[in-house]
Enzyme design. Sequence first.
Site, mmCIF file in Angstrom:
data_model
loop_
_atom_site.group_PDB
_atom_site.id
_atom_site.type_symbol
_atom_site.label_atom_id
_atom_site.label_comp_id
_atom_site.label_asym_id
_atom_site.label_seq_id
_atom_site.Cartn_x
_atom_site.Cartn_y
_atom_site.Cartn_z
ATOM 1 N N ASP A 113 89.905 23.045 37.107
ATOM 2 C CA ASP A 113 89.163 24.289 36.905
ATOM 3 C C ASP A 113 87.785 24.154 37.532
ATOM 4 O O ASP A 113 87.093 23.153 37.305
ATOM 5 C CB ASP A 113 89.034 24.596 35.413
ATOM 6 N N HIS A 120 77.938 33.773 37.104
ATOM 7 C CA HIS A 120 78.361 33.178 35.834
ATOM 8 C C HIS A 120 77.558 31.917 35.532
ATOM 9 O O HIS A 120 77.035 31.748 34.415
ATOM 10 C CB HIS A 120 79.856 32.849 35.893
ATOM 11 N N GLU A 186 87.972 33.598 29.607
ATOM 12 C CA GLU A 186 87.394 33.373 30.930
ATOM 13 C C GLU A 186 88.334 34.003 31.947
ATOM 14 O O GLU A 186 89.456 33.534 32.145
ATOM 15 C CB GLU A 186 87.188 31.881 31.222
ATOM 16 N N GLU A 188 89.702 34.508 35.373
ATOM 17 C CA GLU A 188 89.693 33.649 36.548
ATOM 18 C C GLU A 188 90.839 34.014 37.491
ATOM 19 O O GLU A 188 91.740 34.780 37.151
ATOM 20 C CB GLU A 188 89.816 32.175 36.142
ATOM 21 N N ASP A 220 91.390 31.332 31.114
ATOM 22 C CA ASP A 220 91.155 29.964 30.648
ATOM 23 C C ASP A 220 90.365 30.045 29.338
ATOM 24 O O ASP A 220 89.145 29.942 29.322
ATOM 25 C CB ASP A 220 90.395 29.172 31.706
ATOM 26 N N ARG A 224 83.673 28.085 22.459
ATOM 27 C CA ARG A 224 82.275 27.807 22.791
ATOM 28 C C ARG A 224 81.613 26.870 21.788
ATOM 29 O O ARG A 224 80.721 26.097 22.165
ATOM 30 C CB ARG A 224 81.489 29.113 22.877
ATOM 31 N N GLN A 227 82.993 23.383 22.506
ATOM 32 C CA GLN A 227 82.483 22.982 23.813
ATOM 33 C C GLN A 227 81.020 22.560 23.750
ATOM 34 O O GLN A 227 80.629 21.530 24.317
ATOM 35 C CB GLN A 227 82.656 24.141 24.796
ATOM 36 N N LYS A 240 88.433 23.423 25.928
ATOM 37 C CA LYS A 240 89.148 24.103 27.016
ATOM 38 C C LYS A 240 90.645 23.804 27.037
ATOM 39 O O LYS A 240 91.426 24.571 27.592
ATOM 40 C CB LYS A 240 88.565 23.659 28.364
ATOM 41 N N THR A 244 95.662 27.657 28.520
ATOM 42 C CA THR A 244 95.279 28.351 29.747
ATOM 43 C C THR A 244 96.430 29.273 30.102
ATOM 44 O O THR A 244 97.542 28.805 30.366
ATOM 45 C CB THR A 244 95.019 27.363 30.902
ATOM 46 N N GLU A 347 78.800 35.681 28.195
ATOM 47 C CA GLU A 347 77.863 36.435 29.020
ATOM 48 C C GLU A 347 77.690 37.868 28.522
ATOM 49 O O GLU A 347 76.568 38.390 28.468
ATOM 50 C CB GLU A 347 78.351 36.463 30.463
#
Length: 395
Positions: A113, A120, A186, A188, A220, A224, A227, A240, A244, A347
């Site tokens: 990844d 971002h 996420e 992607e 993905d 948070r 993480q 993570k 996925t 975000e």
Amino acid sequence: MPQHHPRDLAEGDPFGPDTLPYGVFTTPDAPDRPRVGVRYGAHVLDAAAAAAAHGSAYADLLAAPTLNPLMAAGRPAWQAVRAEVRGWLDEPYFHPLEEVTLHLPFEVADYVDFYASEHHAANVGRIFRPGGEALTPNWKHLPIGYHGRAGTVVVTGTDVVRPQGQRKAPGDDLPTFGPSLRLDIEAEVGFVVGTPAPDNTPVPLSDFREHVFGVCLVNDWSSRDLQSWEYVPLGPFLGKSFATSVSAWITPLDAFDASRTAPPARTYPLLPYLDDSADEPGGIDLRIEVTINGETVSRPPFSAMYWTAAQQLAHMTVNGASLRTGDFYASGTVSGPEPDQLGCLLELTRGKGPFLADGDEVTLTAWAPGANGARIGLGEVTGRITPARTAPPGA
């Protein structure tokens, strides 16, 4: 043999003759016989049946239970099969999409990844390092990435179980264990490797098309709170690796020829192995839409990505790492410069939440402009959050 045939496609259908993505499906009468299909509108062409009926040289590849044999056959075979598929679109080898079961289309070898969106990375940097530099010093010199977990790549429609792990709020003295409270998405774009490369043979930018079979959407999922506690000093791990999600359809790279676009201007001269100034435009003008419980929350533009997929592949192999059929790498969160173009809740909410609740369903869709006004589609990616399954150890 199926007797269905698709009706004329609706104007603007992103799964027309210029798209023709590959997947793997089963039917109710043969649930133990997965084989290769091609999406055409709201139908699936049974490519295995059509190839067998026509005596195609590629019939065995299309009868395989994953796309890996076809992907390993190399670009000349990919182009030949795509040409044959176009010749089968007027024949009765179709199943309605709602009558088949779709499966993870390829066996994942390794998963990497990346972190390729400047918008971002800068937004996250401002959230995590207020008052400091938004980007790390290396960010504009190399595509930053990490090695992910291939075993938890799942096909669209698979429920996502809320992960558990250690969490530590800024004001707490010690960590606690429990379900993630800051579960995120996420949005992607992923790239699937077909042709392998031996050890110690870096893949140059010019060989990108020879190795990458196709493109798909990726969610993905990210925890948070897990993480933020674990990622110093070694980066993403349990936050993570739990899930996925990928599309059931892999759109051939060649389908995006009319969608290629130049990436943003680079701030610094790039080292020779990453310098794409003399190559074809490396970006793809993909328009992504993110919905949560049916409400659109963002429209991230993939054309804004600072690092291209060709540069990511070159960097991924420049140290001598091997490249295998089924290797899979993703772009990292796709975000644009506008408030409605952000690819994750971190975000969108500036780190404050709310994040995903149990029962929330997230769907990613995307298309790119094709030739003569056509749209090139990517198969959707949907996942629903279900509650954590076990109590904390010792509870």
